[in-house]
Scaffold this active site. Structure first.
Site, PDB file in Angstrom:
ATOM      1  N   LYS A   1       1.906 -38.340 -12.577  1.00  0.00           N
ATOM      2  CA  LYS A   1       2.207 -39.562 -11.845  1.00  0.00           C
ATOM      3  C   LYS A   1       3.607 -40.048 -12.215  1.00  0.00           C
ATOM      4  O   LYS A   1       4.000 -40.007 -13.392  1.00  0.00           O
ATOM      5  CB  LYS A   1       1.154 -40.625 -12.191  1.00  0.00           C
TER       6      LYS A   1
ATOM      7  N   SER B   1      -7.001 -47.525 -10.858  1.00  0.00           N
ATOM      8  CA  SER B   1      -6.088 -46.611 -10.187  1.00  0.00           C
ATOM      9  C   SER B   1      -6.371 -45.141 -10.402  1.00  0.00           C
ATOM     10  O   SER B   1      -5.730 -44.297  -9.784  1.00  0.00           O
ATOM     11  CB  SER B   1      -4.645 -46.922 -10.596  1.00  0.00           C
TER      12      SER B   1
ATOM     13  N   SER C   1      -3.335 -46.612  -7.555  1.00  0.00           N
ATOM     14  CA  SER C   1      -1.950 -46.217  -7.343  1.00  0.00           C
ATOM     15  C   SER C   1      -1.681 -44.766  -7.714  1.00  0.00           C
ATOM     16  O   SER C   1      -0.533 -44.320  -7.714  1.00  0.00           O
ATOM     17  CB  SER C   1      -1.045 -47.125  -8.192  1.00  0.00           C
TER      18      SER C   1
END
Length: 509
Positions: free
Chosen positions: A154, A255, A231
């Site tokens: 990420k 997330s 996210s």
């Protein structure tokens, strides 16, 4: 060429053209007509047609290399096609065809990808998934428990010799090149894993949708035409597509758990503070965690052991359910959840889940306090940058940060006191040998074209389920065990602090 193969090739032409009317024509008009792909089974022409209409851009381009025919009766046959996709992956399509007065029609179909590594193809939506990729982008140690495993990182974790973009081009433009890896990245590399690429995130990680106004919405292969969740939507999409084996992600308010639920993956949010977060761009440090996404629960447990630096796990002996929490999900989710809980207990050799009251009448107050503290900490982390870059963030994301700017000191103190009381309650409600079962999200993934109000309503509803583990810093594992209208929804396990490996062991059943 007989009329059966003529029908087959006409169906293939309709598939290539994404001709929905023709595709509807070739599937039998019977309530028990079915189509299966992966672990999704659609029954009836209406469900099959609805699935096609939510699949952005139709099926991936492919070439039919061979067709095998088995004639079971004059009016019944099985066709199996060997296919080659543009990304180099291979697949099999098996169809049962039946001849009716109207001609040959498909009564059952199953599509499967042949196991193996795949790479993203042009037009596959990979641009909304990856910011940087390589072959690999960073190689890991030559040997280790994760040797050969590909990781999507990420875009919040430092990767040496690369910049951290945080889902925002203005942030990326000012970011310095990282000199060292984030601690979690280094642990995985030392265990033999390779970094396949750096995957997009929602802006500064303050969202649960997976939509990014700058880079687009990462495609969700488990629910085409629907958001991947955020996210950590970029890593989740990469893993769900098979472009990576693991996603190194973050979970502050859900997330990891939300994209795992929407994309049909396993997701692990660790006990707060147990996985090192050095080199991770923070959002709300009291709640931020670094965890993982995977298709394989065994791999997830192995990688979690690398990050936790331990392999011991005291077993879970009791499962519990809180009807108040279950009722927060949509009715169809509740029905699937009940069946999944029974199946999990049976496979694990545990008694059926007891019903207890984990949540209290103060649940909404807990959520309000959580959102207040999260927003205040997020503004403390990034408010100065946001003030210097007006308009750099999507309006809805900027509004969440602005809410943190306006929290008065007395309001923040009251919220922190409420969270301390919630943590104390949850610490008593969940003993070390107990796992709480609850839906990971209130429903399946919303469509990509859902309006901001609908997305925000879904976010608020889901936070009621995800906030408990976040508030108390508890480990949580999402399992792809529920189905709602053919779409995945996660079953979530929440345990006492430091029971991470026990929950992950339970997830393998």
């Amino acid at each position: 060429m007989d009329d059966l193969l003529n029908a087959f090739w006409s169906y293939e032409a309709a598939l290539a053209a994404d001709d929905l009317t023709a595709l509807d024509h070739w599937f039998g008009d019977s309530p028990d007509t079915l189509r299966a792909e992966g672990d999704i089974v659609l029954t009836g022409p209406a469900a099959i047609a609805d699935f096609r209409r939510t699949r952005t851009g139709g099926a991936p381009p492919r070439t039919v290399e061979r067709v095998h025919e088995v004639r079971l009766a004059p009016d019944l046959a099985v066709l199996t096609a060997e296919t080659l996709r543009a990304d180099g992956s291979r697949g099999l399509q098996t169809q049962v065809w039946q001849r009716s007065p109207e001609g040959w029609r498909i009564r059952a179909a199953h599509v499967s990808a042949v196991p193996g590594r795949t790479v993203q193809a042009p037009g596959s939506g990979a641009g909304a998934v990856w910011r940087r990729t390589g072959e690999p982008l960073v190689a890991g140690a030559p040997d280790g428990p994760l040797s050969g495993v590909r990781i999507a990182v990420k875009d919040l974790f430092a990767v040496a010799r690369h910049r951290t973009g945080a889902g925002n081009p203005a942030w990326l433009a000012e970011a310095a090149v990282e000199e060292t890896h984030a601690q979690a990245v280094r642990l995985l590399l030392d265990a033999g894993a390779d970094i396949a690429g750096i995957a997009h995130t929602d802006e500064l990680a303050f969202s649960l949708s997976g939509a990014n106004v700058h880079y687009g919405t990462a495609p969700n292969p488990a629910a085409p035409g629907r958001i991947p969740g955020g996210s950590s939507g970029g890593p989740a999409s990469a893993v769900a597509h098979g472009w990576a084996d693991l996603g190194l992600a973050t979970d502050t308010a859900g997330s990891i758990r939300v994209p795992a639920s929407y994309c049909g993956l396993y997701g692990w949010r660790p006990t707060h503070g147990t996985v090192p977060t050095g080199g991770l761009l923070a959002l709300a440090p009291s709640f931020d965690t670094a965890g993982l996404l995977a298709r394989d629960p065994g791999l997830l447990r192995t990688a979690a052991g690398v990050l936790l630096k331990r392999t011991d796990a005291r077993p879970v002996r009791h499962l519990v359910v809180d009807d108040r929490l279950t009722a927060l999900a949509e009715p169809e989710v509740q029905a699937s959840f009940t069946a999944a809980c029974r199946a999990l207990a049976l496979r694990a050799g545990l008694p059926a889940a007891d019903r207890i009251a984990v949540a209290t009448d103060d649940l909404d107050d807990w959520l309000d306090a959580f959102r207040t503290v999260q927003a205040a900490q997020a503004w403390r982390q990034h408010g100065a940058w946001i003030d210097k870059h007006p308009g750099a963030l999507a309006p809805e994301v900027e509004a969440r940060f602005a809410a943190g700017r306006d929290v008065p000191a007395e309001g923040l103190g009251a919220a922190e006191k409420t969270l301390a009381e919630a943590r104390a309650h949850l610490g008593v409600a969940l003993p070390p040998d107990t796992a709480l079962l609850l839906p990971a999200t209130g429903g399946s993934a919303p469509p990509t074209d859902a309006g901001p109000r609908e997305v925000e309503a879904v976010r608020a509803a889901t936070l009621r389920l995800t906030c408990l583990a976040s508030i108390a810093g508890l480990p949580s594992v999402a399992l792809p065990r529920l189905r709602v209208r053919g779409l995945p929804v996660g079953l979530c396990l929440v345990g006492a602090r430091d029971t991470d490996l026990a929950l992950l062991s339970l997830a393998t059943h």
